[in-house]
Design a protein around this motif. Structure first.
Motif: not given
Length: 296
Positions: A167-169, A191, A198, A201-203, A205, A211, A215, A237
């Motif tokens: 999962v990457t933010i 989101e 939102n 950041f862009t999430i 996965t 996510a 999160l 990450n």
């Protein structure tokens, strides 16, 4: 620059200061040569821009040939004398390598696997704070189609949770500028219920559920706080039982200033200020608390 046996701290400081002055004088001479060359070449080519560019190229070549070795030598000795000891006072189980070329796999994540030409690191630190093991390095990432897509600090922390999939933010500013260079194929943009999060950041996965697993509302609030308290574009990450944190600050930490006399107190205060970021990362995200259940 002659080698000299280091004994007491006072003698080491005097040795460093002597070499700093030599480097400073040599850098100043190169700048003078570059200015004179610019004038001469400007007269020859009748174009100041071309003259300056040629002068810079010549002086950079001279600098790399004559000064690069001594600059690296001085930088290493400076860091081993000042920086290493400060780390050992503030953390446990410290291993500090100012010029170690570490295994790139430690700091590279899937996000940066698309046409990467080179990853360079320095100031590799392995240490422990409140039972949390972490690694740190200054890092630069070069892409085939873009000279530099990341320059800053990269941290890898133990995390009290296991993730089957990444999962990457990513800071939206960084994502929009660099998304064509990132490995984001087959990933979903997710989101969360937090509108402000939102917007920042862009999430990314593979499955949305990943996510929401990573999160939690608690972590979302802590990441927003982290964003407010740190400089540069933020990248997080979650992978396996590790948390990677990248700060795209466009700076290198702990570098000496050859144009300024070494002041022990000033250097220590500045270094501690920069090291405190690592402590803040651990404590602001509660990495030192076993608030998550590890998966079997």
């Amino acid at each position: 620059m002659k080698k000299k046996k280091k004994t007491k701290s006072k003698e080491t400081l005097e040795y460093l200061e002597k070499n700093r002055k030599i480097l400073k004088d040599n850098h100043t001479k190169i700048l003078i040569v570059m200015s004179i060359l610019s004038i001469i070449l400007g007269i020859i080519f009748k174009d100041l821009k071309i003259a300056i560019m040629l002068a810079i190229c010549i002086c950079v070549f001279i600098g790399d040939t004559c000064l690069n070795k001594y600059t690296k030598e001085y930088t290493k000795e400076y860091k081993d004398f000042f920086i290493s000891e400060i780390f050992k006072r503030m953390f446990q189980n410290v291993t500090y390598k100012s010029d170690e070329k570490i295994n790139n796999k430690i700091f590279s994540i899937k996000l940066f696997s698309k046409n990467i030409s080179e990853i360079t690191t320095n100031d590799h630190i392995s240490a422990q704070h409140k039972n949390i093991n972490f690694d740190f390095a200054d890092m630069r990432i070069y892409h085939n189609d873009e000279p530099l897509i990341f320059m800053g600090q990269w941290y890898v922390f133990d995390f009290h949770k296991h993730f089957k999939e990444d999962v990457t933010i990513i800071s939206k500013k960084y994502y929009e500028k660099n998304k064509e260079y990132l490995t984001i194929d087959n990933l979903n943009i997710v989101e969360v219920e937090d509108v402000v999060f939102n917007e920042i950041f862009t999430i990314l996965t593979k499955k949305d559920i990943n996510a929401f697993y990573a999160l939690t509302p608690q972590i979302i609030e802590k990441i927003k706080l982290l964003e407010n308290n740190t400089k540069g574009n933020l990248i997080l990450n979650f992978t396996k039982n590790k948390l990677h944190v990248g700060l795209n600050t466009c700076t290198d930490k702990f570098e000496p200033n050859i144009y300024k006399e070494n002041d022990i107190l000033e250097i220590e205060n500045q270094t501690i200020k920069e090291i405190t970021i690592m402590i803040d990362l651990i404590e602001s995200l509660d990495l030192n608390k076993n608030i998550f259940r590890k998966e079997d």
